[in-house]
Design an enzyme around this catalytic site. Sequence first.
Site: not given
Length: 394
Positions: A210, A226, A248-249, A298, A338
Amino acid sequence: MNDIILHKGKDKAAWQLHPWVFSGAIKKIIGTPINGHIVRVLTVDHEFIAYGIFNANSRVAIRLLEWHQDRIVDDAWWRDRVRRSVTLRKHLLSADNNTVRLIFAEADFLPGLIVDKYAEYLSIQVHSSGIERIKDVIIDELVKLVTPKGIYERSDPKSREHEGLLDANGLRYGELPPEFVEVVENGIRYHINIAEGQKSGFYCDQRENRWLTAQYVKGKRVLDCFCYSGGFTLNAFRQQASSVVSVDSSALAIETLRNNVVMNGYDVSIHTAVQSDVNKYLRQLSEENERFDVIILDPPKYAPSRAALDKASRAYKDLNRRGLLLLESGGLLATFSCSGAMDIETFKQVIAWAALDAGKEIQFIRQFTQPEDHPVRASFPEGEYLKGLLVRVV
């Protein structure tokens, strides 16, 4: 103590200190070992290899712990391992950073155990029967070492199911965390939810990434996809991005992010928070001919196993293609995976395919990885799961 005899030729990885023994490597079980209890692992010639945790329900039938025969795995052994892990990370804690991973499973010789420190609270995940059996001892040692206000368990149901364990979530010590715990990372304040949401909605494995990504955003228009509770967004504001759109959801993530922006005193007039499916929103932006200077992708884990890698590669390619379409020459894409099943070279190839499909020429100008509180044990390369690339459109 029960003994497990390995097939000849199937003991190589164990000799090389790899912590997993799969059920197919077992030639013979002497005795009736109980799931979660310690066994001796031996060669066909009955030569000692290691002590490990046995579990007949798991594909990983034995999780190896100790390769010295004279070091018995008792309560003192577990306490020592917890103490070593916590001690090695103390230097990472400061007024500017009070969130850190204290224990990282196999990397710290504590397979199936994750412990994260969020300010004055600890969040733990227990994913193996051996850790479940000794959990009270581990919690007691953590209390002595860290003196937290509370310890809350958020164990992943799927991982526990593979070990034959029931779901386990709830307070394990001290006081229940408040709805939002305030933490500090890179000098930025966050309100995060430990007891609900997608784990905490805040991942300390991206702490350094970040900060690094934010070094490129001054005066730039940024799109953070995200965004969760706003790690990349807030670092971008701190480094004087001209504007940020965060997507973001999760409604909880967006609400938490908005509160975090206000709490840090950043200018809400240059921030747009969007609750939407990211792929859908990227398509919409492309249709509207929008452009950004820096885009951050991300996503959650697309490839939980090697069997899912082909499908995940297609998903990563499509996502990154959509991101690259929103960048002009000189634009930057910070993209992450990830998924432990995807190595960095495969990830590079996927991004190269995405660029080709998007009609973009690109350069890789930086690689990202996980920070030192998520170490990679030399004998367990599977622990290297987080990778990222800073991509420049030329």
